[in-house]
Design a protein around this motif. Structure first.
Motif, mmCIF file in Angstrom:
data_model
loop_
_atom_site.group_PDB
_atom_site.id
_atom_site.type_symbol
_atom_site.label_atom_id
_atom_site.label_comp_id
_atom_site.label_asym_id
_atom_site.label_seq_id
_atom_site.Cartn_x
_atom_site.Cartn_y
_atom_site.Cartn_z
ATOM 1 N N ARG A 28 0.668 -1.294 0.025
ATOM 2 C CA ARG A 28 -0.050 0.194 -0.060
ATOM 3 C C ARG A 28 0.828 1.337 -0.022
ATOM 4 N NH1 ARG A 28 -3.061 -3.092 3.767
ATOM 5 N NH2 ARG A 28 -2.013 -1.764 5.475
ATOM 6 N N SER A 29 2.271 1.220 0.322
ATOM 7 C CA SER A 29 3.068 2.438 0.152
ATOM 8 C C SER A 29 3.744 2.465 -0.992
ATOM 9 C CB SER A 29 4.202 2.060 1.343
ATOM 10 O OG SER A 29 4.901 1.038 0.868
ATOM 11 N N TRP A 30 4.660 3.493 -1.273
ATOM 12 C CA TRP A 30 5.027 3.678 -2.736
ATOM 13 C C TRP A 30 6.168 2.427 -3.065
ATOM 14 C CZ3 TRP A 30 10.495 3.175 -2.393
ATOM 15 C CH2 TRP A 30 11.188 3.433 -1.423
ATOM 16 N N ALA A 31 6.485 1.714 -1.959
ATOM 17 C CA ALA A 31 7.516 0.650 -2.310
ATOM 18 C C ALA A 31 6.902 -0.866 -3.171
ATOM 19 C CB ALA A 31 7.880 0.066 -1.031
ATOM 20 N N GLY A 32 5.371 -0.670 -2.893
ATOM 21 C CA GLY A 32 4.884 -1.943 -3.893
ATOM 22 C C GLY A 32 4.731 -1.623 -5.316
ATOM 23 N N LEU A 507 12.923 12.062 -13.979
ATOM 24 C CA LEU A 507 12.222 10.677 -14.198
ATOM 25 C C LEU A 507 11.571 10.378 -12.582
ATOM 26 C CD1 LEU A 507 12.014 7.665 -15.502
ATOM 27 C CD2 LEU A 507 14.671 7.480 -14.594
ATOM 28 N N ALA A 508 12.237 10.905 -11.633
ATOM 29 C CA ALA A 508 11.549 10.520 -10.337
ATOM 30 C C ALA A 508 10.203 11.046 -10.301
ATOM 31 C CB ALA A 508 12.294 11.188 -9.058
ATOM 32 N N ILE A 509 9.897 12.394 -10.921
ATOM 33 C CA ILE A 509 8.539 12.956 -10.991
ATOM 34 C C ILE A 509 7.488 12.085 -11.837
ATOM 35 C CG2 ILE A 509 7.111 14.834 -11.766
ATOM 36 C CD1 ILE A 509 8.636 15.743 -9.453
ATOM 37 N N ASN A 510 8.046 11.482 -12.820
ATOM 38 C CA ASN A 510 7.164 10.726 -13.593
ATOM 39 C C ASN A 510 6.893 9.341 -12.964
ATOM 40 O OD1 ASN A 510 7.220 12.238 -15.805
ATOM 41 N ND2 ASN A 510 8.690 11.204 -16.950
ATOM 42 N N ILE A 511 7.841 8.624 -12.299
ATOM 43 C CA ILE A 511 7.744 7.415 -11.564
ATOM 44 C C ILE A 511 6.933 7.831 -10.260
ATOM 45 C CG2 ILE A 511 8.625 5.999 -10.049
ATOM 46 C CD1 ILE A 511 11.236 5.980 -11.892
ATOM 47 N N LYS A 512 6.783 9.030 -9.776
ATOM 48 C CA LYS A 512 5.864 9.462 -8.507
ATOM 49 C C LYS A 512 4.450 9.541 -8.948
ATOM 50 C CE LYS A 512 4.925 13.530 -5.705
ATOM 51 N NZ LYS A 512 3.770 13.879 -6.474
ATOM 52 N N ARG A 513 4.339 10.003 -10.087
ATOM 53 C CA ARG A 513 2.983 10.164 -10.679
ATOM 54 C C ARG A 513 2.591 8.940 -11.008
ATOM 55 N NH1 ARG A 513 3.456 15.538 -14.584
ATOM 56 N NH2 ARG A 513 3.733 16.968 -12.745
ATOM 57 N N TYR A 514 3.227 8.114 -11.753
ATOM 58 C CA TYR A 514 2.983 6.609 -12.178
ATOM 59 C C TYR A 514 2.341 5.738 -10.841
ATOM 60 C CZ TYR A 514 3.447 2.127 -14.416
ATOM 61 O OH TYR A 514 2.969 0.893 -15.181
ATOM 62 N N ALA A 516 1.328 6.735 -8.026
ATOM 63 C CA ALA A 516 0.389 7.590 -7.258
ATOM 64 C C ALA A 516 -0.934 7.088 -8.127
ATOM 65 C CB ALA A 516 0.195 9.000 -7.575
ATOM 66 N N SER A 517 -0.834 6.779 -9.544
ATOM 67 C CA SER A 517 -2.015 6.434 -10.235
ATOM 68 C C SER A 517 -2.181 5.071 -9.990
ATOM 69 C CB SER A 517 -1.452 6.544 -11.901
ATOM 70 O OG SER A 517 -2.591 6.072 -12.497
ATOM 71 N N LEU A 519 -1.596 3.328 -7.248
ATOM 72 C CA LEU A 519 -2.032 3.378 -5.835
ATOM 73 C C LEU A 519 -3.670 3.549 -5.706
ATOM 74 C CD1 LEU A 519 0.662 4.675 -3.479
ATOM 75 C CD2 LEU A 519 -0.038 2.337 -3.785
ATOM 76 N N GLU A 520 -3.858 4.494 -6.579
ATOM 77 C CA GLU A 520 -5.299 5.269 -6.743
ATOM 78 C C GLU A 520 -6.173 4.201 -7.464
ATOM 79 O OE1 GLU A 520 -8.135 8.656 -9.066
ATOM 80 O OE2 GLU A 520 -5.708 8.541 -9.248
ATOM 81 N N ARG A 521 -5.499 3.504 -8.575
ATOM 82 C CA ARG A 521 -6.603 2.302 -9.306
ATOM 83 C C ARG A 521 -6.719 1.184 -7.972
ATOM 84 N NH1 ARG A 521 -4.877 -1.555 -13.661
ATOM 85 N NH2 ARG A 521 -2.585 -1.547 -12.586
ATOM 86 N N ALA A 522 -5.592 0.869 -7.195
ATOM 87 C CA ALA A 522 -5.628 -0.042 -6.256
ATOM 88 C C ALA A 522 -6.654 0.206 -5.260
ATOM 89 C CB ALA A 522 -4.445 -0.639 -5.526
ATOM 90 N N ALA A 523 -6.683 1.420 -4.880
ATOM 91 C CA ALA A 523 -7.683 1.836 -3.839
ATOM 92 C C ALA A 523 -9.080 1.626 -4.363
ATOM 93 C CB ALA A 523 -7.385 3.439 -3.493
ATOM 94 N N LYS A 524 -9.288 2.162 -5.364
ATOM 95 C CA LYS A 524 -10.922 1.892 -6.189
ATOM 96 C C LYS A 524 -11.188 0.459 -6.427
ATOM 97 C CE LYS A 524 -11.066 6.227 -8.767
ATOM 98 N NZ LYS A 524 -11.480 6.606 -10.119
ATOM 99 N N ALA A 525 -10.119 -0.314 -6.455
ATOM 100 C CA ALA A 525 -10.384 -2.036 -6.601
ATOM 101 C C ALA A 525 -10.679 -2.279 -5.259
ATOM 102 C CB ALA A 525 -9.020 -2.454 -7.136
#
Length: 557
Positions: A28-32, A507-514, A516-517, A519-525
């Motif tokens: 559930r964190s950024w690591a997963g 690249l870190a900004i892109n990965i951060k957004r990726y 976040a997207s 995690l949001e998808r997992a939360a909706k799931a």
């Protein structure tokens, strides 16, 4: 010896020995998402040629080092903080898919890897490759993009003119002492007293004495350059070459039996001049000392999130107006060339509009260069022209020209109108056409002048202003890059190292957004599971969301 990242699991991996509750927390964190979605995007093969195929100690996996480099910029950490997080933070180990026995990396390894990346411009290759894979994985559109720049500073002090002279001379004296102590001791004592001890000379300087002391520093600078210009060993020193550069840029030397040294007017000093001897690549622009970072990102409304598609670092003196052709070239090479590029007035000159049109890209940027158009006169934009801005079809009265020719270099368009058409025209006194030999009338212009005139007319339309609103989003991206990754104050020095660091930050900004997207998808799931939907139905809903970029639960509601 080259060793790729292992794929086989061991009993020491965190996801093997950790309890399910902790694994769930990591997921559930950024690591997963980093472990599942980002790590597989890293390609190690381009680095294989830099290692011996079967001899020597196995390298730390390149995938791990790239991941560490990205996380360093994502979390704005020093090398020591990075190594500590790698060794003791379970999230880092889980994200990079390593266990405790693989978590120790020495600082020299990080340094050597950065040197390899910088010397072979691998940071841009990594950025382009991983960004393309994220675009494909998330089905992002690159048809619309926006561009902006921001000033950044390396890890250097902002020096006054006096400070620049003293630091440069001090650096040379220190370098000379290390190179040849006897030469250093042979210098007049005033140099050691003023520039090495410095007590009472510069730390407490008053504004009323600054000019006098600056002139003395200029004289000392010339004397040191002149004293050692015949020494082949001293002239090889970087610190000596910096003194020569400073003397040429800041001073005027009057050749005579006793040469006179005068300071140049600050207005006559070019932007490429030396700003700090600790970072010779830094220059001066209208926003101050340092560098300029240009960022380009997608801005299509249908995208789940936007990604940076290009990043470039130049000296602060480089004008934004020169960026557009280079950005288009890099985007085309990466396969992400947009159909429409949004930018501010700093990019909207006529030459850029013409270049973009030739490259099949619409540059949507206002033009504020030059005088405002005189509404009491006929403008170039009042003539009807073809799509290439070089073929005039008719004048403001609807009359067709006799001929329309473009010069061999393509820089000038010449249009000839018949005498009968223009001689009695009511607009002749305010029209840009000129009478030539034979009674005919000629209109001569450059394609970029026509593009500028048309843009100044177009940008007053409501439709242009409405479409242009989307550009402002890049300002938030620049702010995010500074807040999240410390973009405006980078930890290193030198243009080459700065480009690599800023590229990893992008690249870190892109990965951060990726992430976040994801995690949001997992939360909706998870929300779908909480509603008690059976797994077959739930999986179909998730597939719908991935395929059609919509939320089926919201549609059902």
């Amino acid at each position: 010896m080259f060793r790729p990242k292992r794929s086989q699991k061991t009993i020491f991996d965190p996801d093997v020995y950790l309890p399910p509750e902790r694994i769930s927390g990591l997921d559930r964190s950024w690591a997963g998402p980093f472990r599942r979605k980002v790590l597989p995007l890293i390609d190690e093969e381009p680095f294989r040629p830099f290692f011996h195929p079967d001899n020597g100690r196995p390298n730390v996996p390149v995938k791990t080092l790239i991941g560490v480099s990205v996380l360093k910029e994502m979390h704005t950490l020093t090398d020591m903080e990075v190594l500590g997080a790698l060794e003791f933070d379970l999230r880092w180990q889980y994200a990079l898919d390593i266990h405790g026995g693989e978590s120790h990396v020495c600082q020299k390894t990080l340094h050597n890897f950065r040197t390899l990346v910088c010397s072979h411009d691998k940071a841009r290759e990594i950025f382009t490759d991983m960004t393309e894979k994220m675009i494909e994985a998330a089905s992002l559109s690159t048809h619309k993009q926006r561009l902006d720049s921001t000033q950044i500073t390396s890890n250097m002090a902002h020096l006054s003119r006096l400070g620049l002279f003293t630091r440069t001379i001090e650096g040379f004296l220190r370098s000379l002492e290390k190179h040849d102590a006897s030469l250093y001791q042979g210098l007049p004592k005033v140099y050691r007293k003023v520039y090495r001890e410095r007590s009472g000379y510069f730390a407490d300087v008053k504004s009323s004495k600054a000019k006098r002391r600056l002139a003395k520093c200029a004289r000392h600078l010339f004397d040191l350059v002149d004293r050692f210009q015949g020494d082949p060993q001293v002239t090889k020193l970087e610190a000596y070459r910096l003194m020569v550069r400073l003397l040429e840029e800041q001073c005027e030397v009057e050749e005579a039996e006793a040469p006179q040294v005068a300071l140049k007017n600050p207005k006559d000093i070019p932007g490429v001049s030396l700003q700090n001897p600790s970072d010779p690549d830094a220059t001066y622009g209208h926003k101050g000392q340092g560098y300029k970072a240009s960022l380009t990102e997608t801005c299509s409304e249908e995208n789940a999130f936007q990604v940076l598609t290009d990043v470039q670092v130049d000296g602060a003196h480089v004008s934004d107006q020169t960026d557009v052709p280079r950005v288009i070239d890099r985007l085309e090479e990466a396969g992400t060339k947009p159909e429409e590029l949004f930018a501010d007035a700093g990019y909207g000159r006529g030459e850029n509009i013409v270049v973009c049109k030739d490259r099949e890209v619409t540059l949507t940027a206002p033009n504020t260069v030059g005088k405002e158009p005189d509404t009491n006169k006929v403008q170039l934009s009042d003539f009807e022209v073809g799509e290439d801005d070089t073929q005039v079809l008719s004048c403001i009265q609807g009359h067709c020209p006799l001929s329309c020719t473009v010069s061999g270099d393509g820089k000038t368009v010449e249009v000839i109108f018949p005498k009968e058409t223009c001689a009695n025209c009511e607009f002749l006194p305010i029209c840009p056409v000129k009478r030539i030999k034979g009674g005919k009338y000629r209109l001569r212009f450059k394609p970029e002048a026509m593009a500028t005139s048309r843009r100044k007319q177009e940008q007053e339309n409501k439709d242009f202003k409405e479409r242009y609103k989307i550009r402002s989003g890049i300002e938030a991206t620049v702010s995010e890059a500074d807040r999240v990754t410390g973009l405006k104050r980078v930890w290193c020095r030198g243009l080459v190292r700065l480009r690599a660091a800023v590229t990893f930050k992008a690249l870190a900004i892109n990965i951060k957004r990726y992430i976040a997207s994801e995690l949001e998808r997992a939360a909706k799931a998870g929300a779908a599971r909480d509603q008690g939907l059976p797994w077959p139905v739930f999986s179909v809903l998730i597939r719908m969301r991935e395929d059609f970029r919509c939320d089926p639960l919201a549609l059902a509601a």
